[in-house]
Design an enzyme around this catalytic site. Structure first.
Site, PDB file in Angstrom:
ATOM      1  CG  HIS A 122     -12.160  41.165  21.417  1.00 26.10           C
ATOM      2  ND1 HIS A 122     -11.930  41.770  22.630  1.00 26.10           N
ATOM      3  CD2 HIS A 122     -11.840  39.863  21.628  1.00 26.10           C
ATOM      4  CE1 HIS A 122     -11.500  40.882  23.510  1.00 26.10           C
ATOM      5  NE2 HIS A 122     -11.452  39.714  22.927  1.00 26.10           N
TER       6      HIS A 122
ATOM      7  CE1 TYR B 237      -9.749  40.378  27.044  1.00 24.34           C
ATOM      8  CE2 TYR B 237      -7.393  40.759  26.944  1.00 24.34           C
ATOM      9  CZ  TYR B 237      -8.496  40.041  26.561  1.00 24.34           C
ATOM     10  OH  TYR B 237      -8.345  38.982  25.698  1.00 24.34           O
TER      11      TYR B 237
END
Length: 268
Positions: free
Chosen positions: A118, A57
Site C-alpha cells: 500500500h 479500508y
C-alpha cells in the site's frame, strides 16, 4: 469493458471502482462499518469488474461478500487489495503470510488478481521479505499479479535491486492538481502500468476547461478527465455512491479525444 495487458500477460480493466468508503456510516472513510454495500452492488450491476479494496479500508470482508453474492462468476472480476506497511503485517514472513491468507478468506476467493504494497516500506529487509512472500504466493497461484502503491522512482529502483517478479502496477495519485507525469513516463518506460487513485480531484478552472472540451463529444467534464487518463494508458479507479455517476464514469470509455484536446488537457 476496455482492458490493457500487464507485464505478466494478464489483462486488467482500464476503469474500476474504489471502495474505501463503502460499507461505512455516512460514506466516511473513518466511519464505523455498517454493512451497507449497496454502492458496490450498484457498480457491479452496471458492469464494473475491477474492484479495488485494501486492508486499511477495513472492508475486505464486505467487499468479498458483495462480490460473492452477486452470482457473477469469479473469473469475470479483477480484485485488488493491499497490504499495509505497518509492522504488524510485515514484521516477518509468517506475518505476511497470515495477512495474505486473511485477505483470501475475507474476499472469499481462492486467488487475488492484484495484491499491492500500500505504501513504501522504508526498512529494506522488511520490503524484501514482504516482496518475497508475495512472489511465493504468485508461485502458488494464490495471487495472479503483484504491484505497489505510492512508490517513487527511487522506491521502484530499490525494489528492482532484488525482485525476481517485476511489479505490474504502481497505484499513484494522478489528477489535474498533480499529474505526476514524469513518474508516469518512467513507469511506461519500465513496463509498469500506472493506476490513478483520486483521479477526479479538480479545481473549478480545470472543470471549466474539461467541460468546454466535453461539449463537442456530448460528455461531462468528469468523463473527459477519465478518458484523458485511459486514452494515455493510465488505469483509473473513480469511486461514487451515486448510480448515475457510476454509469457516467463507465461511459467515459465510449469516445475518443482528439490529439488537440489531449494536448490541451496536458497543459492543465
Amino acid at each position: 469493458m476496455e482492458k490493457v495487458r500487464l507485464n505478466n500477460g494478464l489483462s486488467i480493466p482500464y476503469l474500476g471502482t474504489g471502495t474505501n468508503t463503502y460499507g461505512k456510516e455516512n460514506n466516511d472513510y473513518n466511519g464505523e462499518l455498517n454493512g451497507d454495500f449497496s454502492a458496490l452492488e450498484s457498480a457491479i450491476n452496471l458492469g464494473y469488474r475491477l474492484i479495488d479494496t485494501a486492508i486499511s479500508y477495513r472492508n475486505e470482508a464486505g467487499v468479498g461478500k458483495t462480490i460473492k453474492d452477486s452470482g457473477i462468476p469469479r473469473e469475470e472480476f479483477f480484485i485488488t487489495t493491499k497490504i499495509p506497511a505497518d509492522d504488524q503485517y510485515i514484521k516477518n514472513k509468517d506475518a505476511v503470510r497470515r495477512t495474505l491468507d486473511q485477505s483470501l478468506e475475507n474476499l472469499q476467493t481462492d486467488y487475488i488478481d492484484l495484491y499491492l504494497i500500500h505504501k513504501p516500506i522504508e526498512d529494506e529487509e522488511k520490503l524484501r521479505l514482504t516482496w518475497e512472500v508475495l512472489e511465493e504466493y504468485v508461485g502458488k497461484d494464490k495471487i495472479k499479479t503483484i504491484g505497489v502503491s505510492n512508490f517513487s522512482i527511487d522506491d521502484l529502483n530499490r525494489l528492482d535491486s532484488f525482485a525476481t517478479v517485476k511489479p505490474a502496477v504502481n497505484q499513484i495519485k494522478s489528477n489535474p492538481t498533480e499529474w505526476n507525469n514524469e513518474w508516469i513516463k518512467y513507469m511506461f518506460k519500465e513496463d509498469i502500468r500506472p493506476q490513478a487513485w483520486g483521479p477526479m480531484k479538480t479545481t473549478e478552472a480545470h472543470r471549466e476547461v474539461l467541460g468546454n472540451i466535453g461539449t463537442a463529444y456530448n460528455k461531462t467534464w468528469g468523463q473527459v478527465l477519465l478518458r484523458y487518463q485511459t486514452q494515455r494508458g493510465v488505469i483509473v479507479i473513480p469511486k461514487s455512491h451515486n448510480p448515475e455517476n457510476q454509469k457516467a464514469n463507465l461511459e467515459s470509455l465510449d469516445f475518443t479525444l482528439s490529439d488537440e484536446d489531449m494536448s490541451q488537457i496536458d497543459l492543465l
